[in-house]
Design an enzyme around this catalytic site. Structure first.
Site, mmCIF file in Angstrom:
data_model
loop_
_atom_site.group_PDB
_atom_site.id
_atom_site.type_symbol
_atom_site.label_atom_id
_atom_site.label_comp_id
_atom_site.label_asym_id
_atom_site.label_seq_id
_atom_site.Cartn_x
_atom_site.Cartn_y
_atom_site.Cartn_z
ATOM 1 N N ASP A 1 35.099 47.135 43.543
ATOM 2 C CA ASP A 1 35.976 46.035 43.934
ATOM 3 C C ASP A 1 37.247 46.540 44.611
ATOM 4 O OD1 ASP A 1 36.697 43.397 44.233
ATOM 5 O OD2 ASP A 1 36.549 42.900 42.100
ATOM 6 N N HIS A 2 38.071 45.599 45.054
ATOM 7 C CA HIS A 2 39.232 45.943 45.868
ATOM 8 C C HIS A 2 40.198 46.882 45.126
ATOM 9 C CE1 HIS A 2 40.654 42.351 43.671
ATOM 10 N NE2 HIS A 2 41.852 42.887 43.776
ATOM 11 N N LYS A 3 40.701 47.836 45.881
ATOM 12 C CA LYS A 3 41.691 48.821 45.434
ATOM 13 C C LYS A 3 41.189 49.749 44.332
ATOM 14 C CE LYS A 3 45.842 46.384 46.949
ATOM 15 N NZ LYS A 3 47.178 45.871 46.564
ATOM 16 N N ALA A 4 39.883 49.756 44.076
ATOM 17 C CA ALA A 4 39.325 50.756 43.161
ATOM 18 C C ALA A 4 39.290 52.105 43.866
ATOM 19 C CB ALA A 4 37.930 50.353 42.710
ATOM 20 N N ALA B 1 37.999 45.520 49.657
ATOM 21 C CA ALA B 1 39.198 45.787 50.455
ATOM 22 C C ALA B 1 40.061 46.873 49.821
ATOM 23 C CB ALA B 1 40.008 44.504 50.606
#
Length: 211
Positions: free
Chosen positions: A139-142, A122
Site C-alpha cells: 500500500d501507499h508509502k510502504a 502511491a
C-alpha cells in the site's frame, strides 16, 4: 526491451519469471543453473544451457543479453547478484508481470520479481532484488528493503517498513505503520498488529513470537 534475457536459476520462481517475460514479449535466451542434472532440459521450450558461473555464457550478459536472478534462497541470490556486479558490471533487470499495477510515483530498485496482480501503491518504495508473489498488495508509502520476500495474497498496509532480508509468508496482513525488522520471518496467514524485531519469527492471529 531490445535485448533478450538470461535467467539465472531454473527452479522455484524461474518458470513464473519466464512467464513474466513472455507476458511482456521479451525473449528469454535460456536458463543457467548450478544443478547439472537440469542442463540440456527445457522449461516451456526454453533450454537450461549450463552453469551460472560458466564464462562462456556469462560473457553474453551486458553485451548481447540482460540478466535476471530467479532464485528464492536469499544467500545464493545475493551471491549471483554480486557475481553479475563484479564479473559483468551489470545489475539484474526487473521482472514485472504485465498485469501488475505500479503507481506512477512508486520507486523500484533493480532485480525485483513482481508477479501477476501485484499492486504497488502511491509513493511506495521497493528496494533491490525483492520477490513479490501473485496478488501481493504494497500500500501507499510502504517501504521494502533489499532482498525482501512477500508471499502470494499478502497485504502490506500503508507506511509499513519491511527491512532487508525479511520473509513474509502467503496471506499475511500487516497493519499500517509497523516495522518488520531485518531478516524477520512471518508465518503464512498471520495478522501482524505490532512491530517485529530483527531476526524474530512470528506466527498467528494476532501474530506472536515463535521461540
Amino acid at each position: 526491451m531490445d535485448k533478450p534475457v538470461i535467467i539465472l536459476g531454473a527452479k522455484g520462481i524461474a518458470h513464473p519469471a519466464l512467464e513474466i517475460f513472455n507476458s511482456n514479449q521479451v525473449i528469454v535466451y535460456g536458463f543457467l543453473d548450478e544443478d547439472e542434472s537440469l542442463h540440456g532440459t527445457e522449461i516451456n521450450t526454453v533450454s537450461v544451457l549450463g552453469h551460472p558461473e560458466d564464462d562462456g555464457f556469462l560473457k553474453l550478459i551486458g553485451k548481447k543479453t540482460e540478466a535476471f536472478v530467479a532464485v528464492d534462497d536469499n544467500k545464493y541470490r545475493r551471491f549471483l547478484v554480486e557475481l553479475l556486479n563484479e564479473r559483468r558490471k551489470v545489475q539484474p533487470i526487473n521482472a514485472i508481470h504485465e498485469s501488475a499495477y505500479i503507481s506512477t510515483d512508486a520507486h523500484l530498485g533493480h532485480g525485483n520479481f513482481i508477479n501477476a496482480q501485484v499492486t504497488i501503491g502511491a509513493a511506495a518504495e521497493i528496494g533491490h532484488h525483492c520477490i513479490l508473489n501473485t496478488g501481493a498488495i504494497i500500500d501507499h508509502k510502504a517501504k521494502l528493503g533489499d532482498f525482501v520476500q512477500i508471499g502470494a495474497g499478502t497485504i502490506i498496509n500503508s507506511e509499513v517498513t519491511v527491512e532487508e532480508g525479511a520473509f513474509i509468508g502467503s496471506g499475511v496482513t500487516i497493519v499500517s505503520g509497523l516495522t518488520i525488522g531485518k531478516n524477520a520471518r512471518i508465518g503464512a496467514g498471520s495478522v501482524v498488529i505490532s512491530s517485529v524485531g530483527d531476526n524474530e519469527t512470528v506466527f498467528g492471529n494476532p501474530a506472536s513470537k515463535v521461540k
